[in-house]
Design a protein around this motif. Structure first.
Motif, PDB file in Angstrom:
ATOM      1  N   ILE A   8      -8.004  57.340  35.448  1.00  0.00           N
ATOM      2  CA  ILE A   8      -7.903  57.349  33.984  1.00  0.00           C
ATOM      3  C   ILE A   8      -9.301  57.229  33.412  1.00  0.00           C
ATOM      4  CG2 ILE A   8      -7.113  55.999  32.001  1.00  0.00           C
ATOM      5  CD1 ILE A   8      -4.666  55.248  33.621  1.00  0.00           C
ATOM      6  N   GLU A   9      -9.602  58.034  32.396  1.00  0.00           N
ATOM      7  CA  GLU A   9     -10.872  57.929  31.682  1.00  0.00           C
ATOM      8  C   GLU A   9     -10.779  56.717  30.757  1.00  0.00           C
ATOM      9  OE1 GLU A   9     -13.733  59.540  31.670  1.00  0.00           O
ATOM     10  OE2 GLU A   9     -13.207  61.057  33.163  1.00  0.00           O
ATOM     11  N   LEU A  10     -11.480  55.659  31.072  1.00  0.00           N
ATOM     12  CA  LEU A  10     -11.383  54.435  30.285  1.00  0.00           C
ATOM     13  C   LEU A  10     -11.812  54.653  28.840  1.00  0.00           C
ATOM     14  CD1 LEU A  10     -12.626  51.740  32.821  1.00  0.00           C
ATOM     15  CD2 LEU A  10     -10.291  52.429  32.271  1.00  0.00           C
ATOM     16  N   GLU A  11     -12.796  55.520  28.609  1.00  0.00           N
ATOM     17  CA  GLU A  11     -13.285  55.760  27.248  1.00  0.00           C
ATOM     18  C   GLU A  11     -12.221  56.401  26.357  1.00  0.00           C
ATOM     19  OE1 GLU A  11     -14.967  57.067  30.003  1.00  0.00           O
ATOM     20  OE2 GLU A  11     -16.335  55.369  30.144  1.00  0.00           O
ATOM     21  N   THR A  12     -11.246  57.097  26.950  1.00  0.00           N
ATOM     22  CA  THR A  12     -10.223  57.787  26.152  1.00  0.00           C
ATOM     23  C   THR A  12      -8.818  57.242  26.393  1.00  0.00           C
ATOM     24  OG1 THR A  12      -9.959  59.498  27.852  1.00  0.00           O
ATOM     25  CG2 THR A  12     -11.558  59.927  26.078  1.00  0.00           C
ATOM     26  N   SER A  13      -8.687  56.236  27.227  1.00  0.00           N
ATOM     27  CA  SER A  13      -7.375  55.672  27.548  1.00  0.00           C
ATOM     28  C   SER A  13      -6.884  54.749  26.430  1.00  0.00           C
ATOM     29  CB  SER A  13      -7.448  54.877  28.854  1.00  0.00           C
ATOM     30  OG  SER A  13      -6.260  54.120  29.046  1.00  0.00           O
ATOM     31  N   LEU A  14      -5.774  55.111  25.809  1.00  0.00           N
ATOM     32  CA  LEU A  14      -5.202  54.262  24.762  1.00  0.00           C
ATOM     33  C   LEU A  14      -4.762  52.914  25.323  1.00  0.00           C
ATOM     34  CD1 LEU A  14      -3.126  56.799  22.649  1.00  0.00           C
ATOM     35  CD2 LEU A  14      -5.320  55.763  22.096  1.00  0.00           C
ATOM     36  N   GLY A  15      -4.191  52.927  26.504  1.00  0.00           N
ATOM     37  CA  GLY A  15      -3.747  51.680  27.122  1.00  0.00           C
ATOM     38  C   GLY A  15      -4.898  50.722  27.352  1.00  0.00           C
ATOM     39  N   TYR A  16      -6.022  51.250  27.836  1.00  0.00           N
ATOM     40  CA  TYR A  16      -7.188  50.412  28.073  1.00  0.00           C
ATOM     41  C   TYR A  16      -7.735  49.869  26.755  1.00  0.00           C
ATOM     42  CZ  TYR A  16     -11.600  48.781  30.037  1.00  0.00           C
ATOM     43  OH  TYR A  16     -12.654  47.995  30.428  1.00  0.00           O
ATOM     44  N   LEU A  17      -7.810  50.716  25.741  1.00  0.00           N
ATOM     45  CA  LEU A  17      -8.302  50.287  24.438  1.00  0.00           C
ATOM     46  C   LEU A  17      -7.389  49.226  23.825  1.00  0.00           C
ATOM     47  CD1 LEU A  17     -10.372  50.539  22.173  1.00  0.00           C
ATOM     48  CD2 LEU A  17      -9.066  52.471  21.291  1.00  0.00           C
ATOM     49  N   MET A  18      -6.079  49.413  23.969  1.00  0.00           N
ATOM     50  CA  MET A  18      -5.138  48.416  23.439  1.00  0.00           C
ATOM     51  C   MET A  18      -5.302  47.084  24.158  1.00  0.00           C
ATOM     52  SD  MET A  18      -1.861  50.875  22.710  1.00  0.00           S
ATOM     53  CE  MET A  18      -0.746  49.562  22.296  1.00  0.00           C
ATOM     54  N   LYS A  19      -5.536  47.121  25.459  1.00  0.00           N
ATOM     55  CA  LYS A  19      -5.759  45.887  26.211  1.00  0.00           C
ATOM     56  C   LYS A  19      -7.059  45.220  25.769  1.00  0.00           C
ATOM     57  CE  LYS A  19      -5.015  42.798  29.328  1.00  0.00           C
ATOM     58  NZ  LYS A  19      -4.080  41.727  29.041  1.00  0.00           N
ATOM     59  N   GLU A  20      -8.089  46.026  25.499  1.00  0.00           N
ATOM     60  CA  GLU A  20      -9.358  45.490  25.030  1.00  0.00           C
ATOM     61  C   GLU A  20      -9.187  44.805  23.666  1.00  0.00           C
ATOM     62  OE1 GLU A  20     -13.968  46.978  24.389  1.00  0.00           O
ATOM     63  OE2 GLU A  20     -12.415  48.481  24.681  1.00  0.00           O
ATOM     64  N   VAL A  21      -8.440  45.442  22.764  1.00  0.00           N
ATOM     65  CA  VAL A  21      -8.179  44.856  21.448  1.00  0.00           C
ATOM     66  C   VAL A  21      -7.355  43.581  21.606  1.00  0.00           C
ATOM     67  CG1 VAL A  21      -6.990  45.195  19.237  1.00  0.00           C
ATOM     68  CG2 VAL A  21      -8.377  47.041  20.204  1.00  0.00           C
ATOM     69  N   SER A  22      -6.343  43.629  22.461  1.00  0.00           N
ATOM     70  CA  SER A  22      -5.497  42.459  22.689  1.00  0.00           C
ATOM     71  C   SER A  22      -6.326  41.277  23.197  1.00  0.00           C
ATOM     72  CB  SER A  22      -4.395  42.812  23.685  1.00  0.00           C
ATOM     73  OG  SER A  22      -3.641  41.683  24.031  1.00  0.00           O
ATOM     74  N   SER A  23      -7.210  41.544  24.127  1.00  0.00           N
ATOM     75  CA  SER A  23      -8.047  40.488  24.686  1.00  0.00           C
ATOM     76  C   SER A  23      -8.997  39.923  23.624  1.00  0.00           C
ATOM     77  CB  SER A  23      -8.849  41.046  25.868  1.00  0.00           C
ATOM     78  OG  SER A  23      -9.683  40.054  26.403  1.00  0.00           O
ATOM     79  N   ALA A  24      -9.605  40.801  22.830  1.00  0.00           N
ATOM     80  CA  ALA A  24     -10.515  40.346  21.771  1.00  0.00           C
ATOM     81  C   ALA A  24      -9.764  39.540  20.721  1.00  0.00           C
ATOM     82  CB  ALA A  24     -11.218  41.547  21.134  1.00  0.00           C
ATOM     83  N   LEU A  25      -8.548  39.972  20.375  1.00  0.00           N
ATOM     84  CA  LEU A  25      -7.734  39.252  19.391  1.00  0.00           C
ATOM     85  C   LEU A  25      -7.365  37.869  19.913  1.00  0.00           C
ATOM     86  CD1 LEU A  25      -6.101  39.073  16.761  1.00  0.00           C
ATOM     87  CD2 LEU A  25      -4.242  40.271  17.952  1.00  0.00           C
ATOM     88  N   ARG A  26      -6.935  37.804  21.154  1.00  0.00           N
ATOM     89  CA  ARG A  26      -6.562  36.509  21.733  1.00  0.00           C
ATOM     90  C   ARG A  26      -7.761  35.561  21.761  1.00  0.00           C
ATOM     91  NH1 ARG A  26      -2.084  34.776  24.423  1.00  0.00           N
ATOM     92  NH2 ARG A  26      -2.370  32.775  25.420  1.00  0.00           N
ATOM     93  N   THR A  27      -8.925  36.078  22.149  1.00  0.00           N
ATOM     94  CA  THR A  27     -10.138  35.254  22.191  1.00  0.00           C
ATOM     95  C   THR A  27     -10.478  34.718  20.802  1.00  0.00           C
ATOM     96  OG1 THR A  27     -10.982  36.458  24.114  1.00  0.00           O
ATOM     97  CG2 THR A  27     -12.607  35.274  22.766  1.00  0.00           C
ATOM     98  N   ALA A  28     -10.398  35.580  19.789  1.00  0.00           N
ATOM     99  CA  ALA A  28     -10.704  35.158  18.418  1.00  0.00           C
ATOM    100  C   ALA A  28      -9.675  34.154  17.906  1.00  0.00           C
ATOM    101  CB  ALA A  28     -10.764  36.377  17.499  1.00  0.00           C
ATOM    102  N   MET A  29      -8.407  34.367  18.238  1.00  0.00           N
ATOM    103  CA  MET A  29      -7.368  33.425  17.816  1.00  0.00           C
ATOM    104  C   MET A  29      -7.553  32.070  18.498  1.00  0.00           C
ATOM    105  SD  MET A  29      -4.029  35.929  17.626  1.00  0.00           S
ATOM    106  CE  MET A  29      -2.852  34.600  17.346  1.00  0.00           C
ATOM    107  N   GLU A  30      -7.840  32.088  19.790  1.00  0.00           N
ATOM    108  CA  GLU A  30      -8.068  30.828  20.509  1.00  0.00           C
ATOM    109  C   GLU A  30      -9.233  30.066  19.890  1.00  0.00           C
ATOM    110  OE1 GLU A  30      -6.328  29.287  22.810  1.00  0.00           O
ATOM    111  OE2 GLU A  30      -5.081  30.830  23.719  1.00  0.00           O
ATOM    112  N   ALA A  31     -10.275  30.795  19.471  1.00  0.00           N
ATOM    113  CA  ALA A  31     -11.456  30.147  18.894  1.00  0.00           C
ATOM    114  C   ALA A  31     -11.134  29.402  17.601  1.00  0.00           C
ATOM    115  CB  ALA A  31     -12.560  31.177  18.648  1.00  0.00           C
ATOM    116  N   VAL A  32     -10.225  29.942  16.782  1.00  0.00           N
ATOM    117  CA  VAL A  32      -9.883  29.248  15.532  1.00  0.00           C
ATOM    118  C   VAL A  32      -8.769  28.232  15.723  1.00  0.00           C
ATOM    119  CG1 VAL A  32     -10.700  31.142  14.069  1.00  0.00           C
ATOM    120  CG2 VAL A  32      -8.261  31.019  14.667  1.00  0.00           C
ATOM    121  N   LEU A  33      -7.965  28.393  16.766  1.00  0.00           N
ATOM    122  CA  LEU A  33      -6.859  27.457  17.000  1.00  0.00           C
ATOM    123  C   LEU A  33      -7.291  26.234  17.818  1.00  0.00           C
ATOM    124  CD1 LEU A  33      -3.998  30.022  17.718  1.00  0.00           C
ATOM    125  CD2 LEU A  33      -4.232  28.558  15.694  1.00  0.00           C
TER     126      LEU A  33
END
Length: 148
Positions: A8-33
């Motif tokens: 899979i081309e990671l630069e164009t993979s929607l699944g990979y991008l969604m996982k990256e966003v999910s991870s960034a969101l969780r990290t940001a939420m953990e930081a404020v919680l």
């Protein structure tokens, strides 16, 4: 792409991008919680109970994406902290419905404001119409995966 061309081309993979966003969101939420003494699962549990009072351990586990055992441990801690109450008797079957206490509602109000700030930051680069389109597309993706 993988060495054999079947990857899979990671630069164009929607699944990979969604996982990256999910991870960034969780990290940001953990930081404020974290300063509030909460985890994302803790917050999600309280939010679900505010919106759907009386959910069982199993329903809360499914809604927060953890095991029933992990949810049971969390509910015991939340009950000991006075944030939730659980009936002694099941309403039906074996499920013990859970409710937020006033202290749980107060903690949730503070956490919800912090999480809302994270979500606002996440979508700050999107116009209102793009936000609506993104919600629609993500909902469609989730429904498509559940249907198969």
């Amino acid at each position: 792409m993988g060495q054999d061309g079947a990857g899979i081309e990671l630069e164009t993979s929607l699944g990979y991008l969604m996982k990256e966003v999910s991870s960034a969101l969780r990290t940001a939420m953990e930081a404020v919680l974290r300063p509030l003494g909460m985890s994302v699962t803790h917050y999600s549990c309280l939010e679900l109970l505010a919106q759907r009072p009386g959910l069982s351990n199993s329903e809360l586990a499914r809604g927060t994406f953890v095991t029933r055992q992990a949810m049971n441990v969390l509910l015991q801690a939340l009950e000991a902290d006075g944030l939730v109450t659980r009936s002694e008797q099941p309403a039906s079957g074996r499920a013990l419905p859970t409710q937020l206490t006033p202290a749980g509602r107060a903690q949730l109000a503070t956490a919800s404001a912090a999480v809302r700030g994270v979500e606002d930051r996440m979508k700050s680069g999107l116009a209102p119409a793009e936000q609506v389109a993104l919600r629609t597309m993500l909902s469609t993706c989730a429904a498509s995966l559940r249907a198969t």
